[in-house]
Motif scaffolding. Structure first.
Motif, PDB file in Angstrom:
ATOM      1  N   VAL A  75       0.836  -1.194   0.000  1.00 44.59           N
ATOM      2  CA  VAL A  75       0.000   0.000   0.000  1.00 44.59           C
ATOM      3  C   VAL A  75       0.877   1.252   0.000  1.00 44.59           C
ATOM      4  N   ILE A  77      -4.602  -6.059   4.822  1.00 44.84           N
ATOM      5  CA  ILE A  77      -5.803  -5.385   4.362  1.00 44.84           C
ATOM      6  C   ILE A  77      -6.994  -6.339   4.450  1.00 44.84           C
ATOM      7  N   LEU A 131      -3.861   0.897  -3.103  1.00 42.57           N
ATOM      8  CA  LEU A 131      -3.468  -0.508  -3.132  1.00 42.57           C
ATOM      9  C   LEU A 131      -2.826  -0.735  -4.492  1.00 42.57           C
ATOM     10  N   LEU A 151      -9.386   1.734   0.477  1.00 43.32           N
ATOM     11  CA  LEU A 151      -8.234   1.752  -0.420  1.00 43.32           C
ATOM     12  C   LEU A 151      -8.680   2.042  -1.845  1.00 43.32           C
ATOM     13  N   GLY A 200      -5.421  -3.529  -7.996  1.00 43.40           N
ATOM     14  CA  GLY A 200      -4.775  -3.666  -6.687  1.00 43.40           C
ATOM     15  C   GLY A 200      -4.317  -5.078  -6.407  1.00 43.40           C
ATOM     16  N   ALA A 245      -1.045  -8.045  -3.762  1.00 37.02           N
ATOM     17  CA  ALA A 245      -1.777  -8.554  -2.601  1.00 37.02           C
ATOM     18  C   ALA A 245      -1.973 -10.047  -2.778  1.00 37.02           C
ATOM     19  N   THR A 275      -7.279 -10.260  -4.237  1.00 33.96           N
ATOM     20  CA  THR A 275      -7.861  -8.970  -4.577  1.00 33.96           C
ATOM     21  C   THR A 275      -9.289  -9.180  -5.058  1.00 33.96           C
TER      22      THR A 275
END
Length: 358
Positions: free
Chosen positions: A8, A21, A59, A124, A131, A134, A137
């Motif tokens: 982030v 997150i 993100l 976010l 994003g 991660a 997502t």
């Protein structure tokens, strides 16, 4: 709700942070994707520096392959277990571009409706609506392009790059520039997108100021190279094309001097395609008499004018047939914790893509 690790950008110009997150379960029209790989793209760094907007926290990540983990009740095109490449052109089918039969220009592309958040509930903003730096997502289902080809885990990093940079370059040549058999093409700027444009051409002149990038361009199929720090690139391109200029010139840098070079290095009735993203406020004085006198066209390439459902599977097929060297774009494989360092490496020009593997 899923708690996952992600990268982030909390504030402009600050180092990015690996944090936990919250990712919701998918609702109507949405898909939850377990991310397998994510390329480190210049666009992500533009988010960090405020070049895209001020909707922090962001993100980051968008250039990815993944596995669908769950979908909303109304989603039928994809299902849990499907291998997908994420895209940022989920066509709506209803806007004026789609109604004209030009979905590759869709003006109202879909993103997930629900918001991913920090643990304290702060919403976010996902990069390009994706994003994917991660572990998981949430995206619009249309942002998932299903790949049915037989892909090994070692190849996930390569095909994931089709989600952005490689497709932008290939599409600039094949879709926007409409390169035809026997034509010449020059590419100014041999980073990831420019090198992808080389991979999509046949007779090509690569232009850059970095000898390492030019050497890499030759590896990807450039027939001629020009170091524009040593010679006038416009004159060099003309000399290599019988004194006329190239039929198609791609500006993969996006600054006024390179765009001017691209304009001047094309043949009569030739085409210029801008695929490098200019900084806000970048301008160029347009010599209208030359625009008229040279003919041809000046275009910008939005995502290489790509229709993911059409183009991604075709590019994957070409990769598996050995005609598109996606593996050559994967310069290094890294972890989420290495993204800050990867941004610094990217600035040196030593890599085409650092790819996060999860």
């Amino acid at each position: 709700m899923h708690k996952v690790k992600a990268v982030v950008a909390l504030a402009q110009d600050a180092p990015v942070t690996v944090t936990t997150i919250n990712v919701p379960d998918p609702g109507k029209g949405e898909a939850l994707v377990k991310v397998l790989t994510c390329g480190v793209c210049q666009t992500d760094h533009h988010y960090v520096t405020g070049g895209v907007g001020q909707d922090f926290p962001y993100l980051l990540g968008h250039e990815s392959a993944g596995i669908v983990e769950a979908v909303g009740d109304d989603v039928t095109d994809i299902a849990p277990g499907d291998l997908v490449i994420l895209n940022w052109r989920a066509v709506c089918g209803e806007c004026r571009a789609c109604r004209k039969g030009q979905p590759q220009y869709c003006f109202a592309t879909h993103n997930a409706t629900q918001k991913m958040t920090l643990e304290d509930g702060t919403e976010l903003t996902p990069a390009l609506g994706i994003g994917s730096f991660a572990e998981k997502t949430l995206v619009a289902a249309g942002q998932c392009t299903k790949i049915t080809a037989d892909i090994s885990p070692e190849q996930y990093a390569a095909i994931g790059l089709l989600g952005c940079g490689v497709t932008a370059g290939l599409g600039a040549v094949l879709n926007t520039g409409e390169l035809k058999r026997g034509e010449s093409v020059a590419v100014i700027g041999c980073g990831g997108v420019g090198t992808a444009a080389i991979a999509g051409a046949t007779t090509i002149i690569a232009v850059d100021i970095d000898e390492d990038k030019l050497a890499r361009a030759r590896e990807h199929g450039a027939t001629h190279t020009v170091n524009s720090s040593k010679v006038d690139p416009v004159e060099a391109i003309k000399e290599l094309t019988g004194g006329f200029g190239a039929d198609l010139v791609i500006d993969a840098v996006g600054i006024a001097p390179t765009f001017k070079q691209a304009f001047e290095a094309r043949d009569l009735a030739g085409r210029v395609v801008l695929v490098g993203v200019p900084a806000p406020g970048t301008t160029w004085d347009i010599p209208l008499d030359e625009v008229f006198g040279r003919g041809g066209s000046i275009k910008s390439a939005w995502y290489g004018d790509t229709l993911p459902s059409r183009d991604f599977p075709e590019f994957v097929d070409q990769y598996l047939l050995g005609r598109l060297d996606l593996d050559g774009f994967v310069s290094e494989r890294i972890r989420l914790e290495d993204v800050n360092e990867a941004f610094e490496t990217m600035k040196t020009g030593r890599v085409l893509r650092s790819v996060v593997e999860l």
